[in-house]
Write an enzyme that holds these catalytic residues in place. Sequence first.
Site, short mmCIF file in Angstrom:
data_model
loop_
_atom_site.label_atom_id
_atom_site.label_comp_id
_atom_site.label_asym_id
_atom_site.label_seq_id
_atom_site.Cartn_x
_atom_site.Cartn_y
_atom_site.Cartn_z
N ASN A 262 0.89 -1.17 0.00
CA ASN A 262 0.00 0.00 0.00
C ASN A 262 0.92 1.22 0.00
O ASN A 262 1.35 1.69 1.05
CB ASN A 262 -0.89 -0.07 1.25
CG ASN A 262 -1.82 1.12 1.40
OD1 ASN A 262 -1.68 2.14 0.71
ND2 ASN A 262 -2.77 1.02 2.31
N GLU B 250 -7.24 -2.42 4.83
CA GLU B 250 -7.11 -2.37 3.37
C GLU B 250 -6.20 -3.48 2.87
O GLU B 250 -6.44 -4.07 1.82
CB GLU B 250 -6.54 -1.01 2.95
CG GLU B 250 -7.52 0.15 3.12
CD GLU B 250 -6.85 1.52 3.06
OE1 GLU B 250 -6.10 1.86 3.99
OE2 GLU B 250 -7.07 2.25 2.08
N ARG C 98 -2.17 -1.66 -3.82
CA ARG C 98 -3.21 -0.64 -3.80
C ARG C 98 -2.89 0.36 -4.91
O ARG C 98 -1.77 0.86 -4.99
CB ARG C 98 -3.21 0.10 -2.46
CG ARG C 98 -4.20 1.25 -2.43
CD ARG C 98 -4.04 2.11 -1.19
NE ARG C 98 -5.04 3.16 -1.15
CZ ARG C 98 -4.88 4.31 -0.50
NH1 ARG C 98 -3.77 4.54 0.18
NH2 ARG C 98 -5.84 5.20 -0.52
N HIS D 2 -10.51 5.52 -1.47
CA HIS D 2 -10.55 4.70 -0.25
C HIS D 2 -11.59 3.58 -0.38
O HIS D 2 -12.11 3.08 0.61
CB HIS D 2 -10.92 5.52 1.00
CG HIS D 2 -9.93 6.57 1.39
ND1 HIS D 2 -10.30 7.86 1.70
CD2 HIS D 2 -8.59 6.54 1.52
CE1 HIS D 2 -9.24 8.58 2.01
NE2 HIS D 2 -8.17 7.80 1.90
N ARG E 243 -5.24 18.49 3.28
CA ARG E 243 -6.08 18.88 2.14
C ARG E 243 -7.32 19.62 2.61
O ARG E 243 -7.90 19.27 3.63
CB ARG E 243 -6.49 17.64 1.34
CG ARG E 243 -5.34 16.98 0.60
CD ARG E 243 -5.73 15.63 0.01
NE ARG E 243 -4.91 14.56 0.55
CZ ARG E 243 -5.18 13.27 0.44
NH1 ARG E 243 -6.24 12.88 -0.22
NH2 ARG E 243 -4.37 12.38 0.96
#
Length: 431
Positions: free
Chosen positions: A34, A412, A119, A208, A269
Amino acid sequence: MTQPSPTATTGPSPAPGAGAAPGAGAPTRVLVLNSGSSSVKYQLLDMKDGGRLALGLVERIGEETSRLVHTPLLGGGGEKREKHGPIADHAAALKAVAEELAADGLGLDSPELAVIGHRVVHGGLRFTEPTVIDDAVLAEIERLVPVAPLHNPANLTGIRTAMSLRPDLPQVAVFDTAFHTTMPEWAARYAIDVETADAHRIRRYGFHGTSHAYVSRETARLLGKAPEEVNVIVLHLGNGASASAVAGGRCVDTSMGLTPLEGLVMGTRSGDIDPAVTFHLMRNADMSAEDVDVLLNKRSGLVGLCGDNDMREIRRRIDEGDARAALAFDIYVHRLKKYIGAYYAVLGRVDAVAFTAGVGENAAPVREAAVAGLEELGLAVDAGLNAERSDEARIVSPEYARVAVAVVPTDEELEIARQSYALVSGLAGEA
Ligand SMILES: Nc1ncnc2c1ncn2[C@@H]1O[C@H](COP(=O)(O)OP(=O)(O)O)[C@@H](O)[C@H]1O
Ligand SMILES: CC(=O)OP(=O)(O)O
Ligand SMILES: [Mg+2]
């Protein structure tokens, strides 16, 4: 706006070990990478039983203070190992990871490795399923770099380095965007000129997705129901943060858009702003498009508001009476609450609100503040349950609450391992 997915070969989100059964003695281990903008998380799993053999993290890649933390888990586990010192780029990071694995006898040269799962953040509309990576897939991930500039380049380096270390092994891409491709047109399309939008493939993609898929399923399990039976609002609050509305296991809306910039307030962000801010700054503040890009992606969000992007540090400062940290927290939570309300309306009936990722799993004050005042919507947290620390999925709302508030740790890497292994063991079965 939908397109067929020429490379798709299997369905998403299979159960552990799903897909055609591998032949006796076939390799069953999966390495998952990832690669984030400045970090690589990894896990080595054995899909015979889903057990983890090793996991780790390389962070602050490209800085002087890079850090690698490797945890061996084979045979009851071993001592966690930490290495400090500059790691220049993602290629160097992966080589360092390969060395750590080799030191535990789990090197990338192992014949027990079945696949490396990656990922990949932006897959556009083409990739709706996990996909075996070939030159055409690499070219498409490369083409999408402008709409995921912090992420796709790191993902590509991870893939290319892994391919150079094991050119014989299948490499599978699992896309953040895939879960969101079920969104209806009215949620995915921006209200701008249709021809311009289509010519430039401008629409809401969402990110995501691997986490939203995993967490919405785990939330259903926590409620003792099938995913098809429940409507869940998932709040993935990590460094990047996004919300999704999941109806009966399918994503119907999500907060990130063309890029991972839209929506919630994040670590660095801005999330939602009036798009006119961009051209106002370009016209009046002598800023280039590149300057505004850097401002909104790297110098905004919590870090822009108070100088810190780590919620632990922000809470510490609030406890010391720091007003800037307190305002940053309030702005973060206000945005979150707006999305809970919006997705409540989109879903009509909500069974659970699930908090996940670094902030969602650990920051009890964020969960408490996000649902405060929403009792009329059936939402509340139990202060005692909410304050408890645990790595397990759990419900933190009081028994009387109509909607469950849940803390559901995301994984994940496990989800990517399951999807990658299902794809290659399915392929092996077909061969
Ligand atoms: N114990 C904690 N309390 C509050 N916030 C935490 C805690 N641990 C981690 N976090 C938050 O989680 C963030 C990292 O989340 P994570 O999901 O690992 O992000 P990413 O995968 O995007 O790097 C940190 O920046 C921090 O804000
Ligand atoms: C898409 C995205 O924002 O990912 P991350 O949270 O890993 O930065
Ligand atoms: Mg993350």
